[in-house]
Design an enzyme around this catalytic site. Structure first.
Site, PDB file in Angstrom:
ATOM      1  N   SER A   1       0.827  -1.156   0.004  1.00  0.00           N
ATOM      2  CA  SER A   1       0.247  -0.061  -0.087  1.00  0.00           C
ATOM      3  C   SER A   1       0.963   1.193  -0.198  1.00  0.00           C
ATOM      4  CB  SER A   1      -0.912   0.068   1.308  1.00  0.00           C
ATOM      5  OG  SER A   1      -0.290  -0.098   2.420  1.00  0.00           O
TER       6      SER A   1
ATOM      7  N   ASP B   1      -2.688   5.840  12.687  1.00  0.00           N
ATOM      8  CA  ASP B   1      -2.061   5.104  11.412  1.00  0.00           C
ATOM      9  C   ASP B   1      -0.690   5.779  11.361  1.00  0.00           C
ATOM     10  OD1 ASP B   1      -0.864   3.976   9.076  1.00  0.00           O
ATOM     11  OD2 ASP B   1      -2.814   4.209   7.966  1.00  0.00           O
TER      12      ASP B   1
ATOM     13  N   HIS C   1       1.197   5.056   6.703  1.00  0.00           N
ATOM     14  CA  HIS C   1       0.797   5.656   5.640  1.00  0.00           C
ATOM     15  C   HIS C   1       0.745   7.308   5.610  1.00  0.00           C
ATOM     16  CE1 HIS C   1      -1.311   1.752   5.523  1.00  0.00           C
ATOM     17  NE2 HIS C   1      -0.697   1.578   4.380  1.00  0.00           N
TER      18      HIS C   1
END
Length: 429
Positions: free
Chosen positions: A161, A405, A408
């Site tokens: 990702s 998070d 990311h």
């Protein structure tokens, strides 16, 4: 001088007087069939063994020949960077004139996991930082040059990702100069394709977090704690990468399950699976060698370019930068100023593996060393400002640090700089 007589054998066992009709023994036939199937099933394993022996038997040019040999021009290069310039070594400087390169709202391709402003981030400071190498300047990203270079070609990001975020960033950097009716995006399984119709060009992303086949290959459902990677299986995914002109690999975070990694010998379809546990470094080394072998066998060095993006750091431990215990990237709005800072999540042993494998390889591949520069950016993560795929509990809402998070990155943001470095290395290696 009289020529020597040919050597002859007089033994009847070696030169039978009467010709015989040769018949293939059923045992020999069975052995040949067995060897054929084993070579098909484990062909890449044999390549791995032979690949390790290859440097020993390779003919090496003399030092004088090596000195006089002209360096081969890399595909797509239009200039070169000065030898004294390391574009990956530098500092972040505040820039409210040229940053950000686009606005979040004007790029519809950003996934909701990365749209921090839309999900309530109160500040935009993380968008106004530009990377400044120590001894030179980065060339300005030129969207027209990039698209003209991609005319009639394919560019692909392969990995997890984080590489998907880099893929989206590239689309955002380019899409504004493409007419609305001349662009489209489509996802099918592991492959997402952005098409610039006017240019007959595609920018693609392929989900393969280990590059090799694994039990985490589903592009949507892949959160598996007990991860298994199949040895010698890169062609399972690699067949989808053939024909690409520029390819950008990444693979790191998914290998970090601890000190050991599960490696499958054989196939996922086998009823009785043979799984061995090896060190993470040895497993990662296996993956890198498989990638380089695939590149060697499938990419034309005169017409294509290959990049590998180094590990992307997380900022999950505030104590790494002098913060409080239990602190992480949540609510961080400033950069880390220590030029020697290196987070505990970035395993130097893995960087060492990358260096060793790439140094020994004769396959031309460009390393995008984004690790150190990204280590300073504890402010740039999505944190809690993203789409949450499951309902948050009352306990989580009371403690945002618990669900932040720190893997990311917000877009626009840090990953735009990764692509600017890619641009620099593509055109000015």
């Amino acid at each position: 001088m009289k020529p020597s007589s040919p050597i002859s054998f007089t033994s009847s066992s070696l030169t039978p007087s009467l010709p015989r009709k040769h018949r293939l023994s059923p045992y020999l036939f069975t052995l040949l069939i067995f060897i054929f199937f084993v070579s098909v099933l484990y062909g890449e394993d044999f390549m791995c063994i032979f690949g390790q022996l290859e440097p020993t038997f390779a003919l090496r040019p003399s030092p004088s020949a090596e000195k006089n040999k002209k360096p081969q021009k890399l595909a797509f290069a239009i200039g070169k960077t000065e030898e004294s310039c390391d574009v990956f070594s530098g500092k972040w400087v505040r820039d409210e004139v040229t940053r950000p390169p686009y606005e979040e709202w004007e790029c519809p391709y950003i996934q909701p996991q990365l749209t921090c402003q839309e999900h309530g981030r109160p500040d935009k400071d993380y968008q106004f930082w530009r990377w400044q190498p120590n001894r030179c300047d980065l060339p300005s990203f030129n969207a027209t040059l990039m698209l003209e270079t991609l005319r009639g070609k394919r560019m692909m990001y392969v990995g997890d990702s984080l590489n998907r975020g880099m893929f989206v960033s590239m689309i955002c950097l380019l899409h504004r100069i493409i007419p609305e009716d001349q662009k489209s995006i489509k996802t099918s399984g592991s492959l997402t394709v952005f098409t610039a119709k006017e240019y007959n060009a595609t920018i693609e992303f392929y989900w393969a977090p280990f590059l090799l086949e694994s039990n985490s290959d589903d592009a949507i459902v892949h959160r598996i704690s007990d991860r298994v990677v199949r040895k010698g299986s890169i062609n399972k995914h690699g067949r989808h990468w053939k024909g690409v002109d520029i390819i950008v690999f990444n693979s790191y975070l998914w290998w970090m399950t601890g000190l050991k990694m599960n490696i499958l010998q054989g196939s996922f379809e086998d009823k009785e699976k043979v799984i061995v546990e090896v060190s993470t470094e040895d497993a990662y080394r296996m993956g890198m060698k498989s990638m380089l072998r695939w590149v060697k066998n499938n990419m034309d060095r005169k017409k294509t370019r290959v990049f590998f993006t180094s590990m992307s750091p997380t900022h999950a431990k505030g104590i790494d930068w002098g913060g409080e215990p239990g602190q992480n990237c949540y609510n961080q709005t400033t950069l880390i100023e220590d030029p020697n800072y290196w987070g505990s999540d970035c395993r130097k042993s893995i960087m060492k593996v990358i260096g060793e494998v790439f140094r020994r390889s004769k396959t031309p591949i460009t390393l995008l060393n984004i690790t150190q520069m990204s280590n300073y950016r504890k402010d740039a993560h999505t944190s809690i400002y993203k789409k949450q795929w499951s309902r948050l509990t009352a306990e989580q809402l009371e403690n945002p640090t618990s669900y932040a998070d720190c893997v990311h990155w917000c877009l626009p943001g840090l990953q735009d700089t990764w692509n600017e470095l890619l641009f620099a290395k593509l055109f000015y290696p």
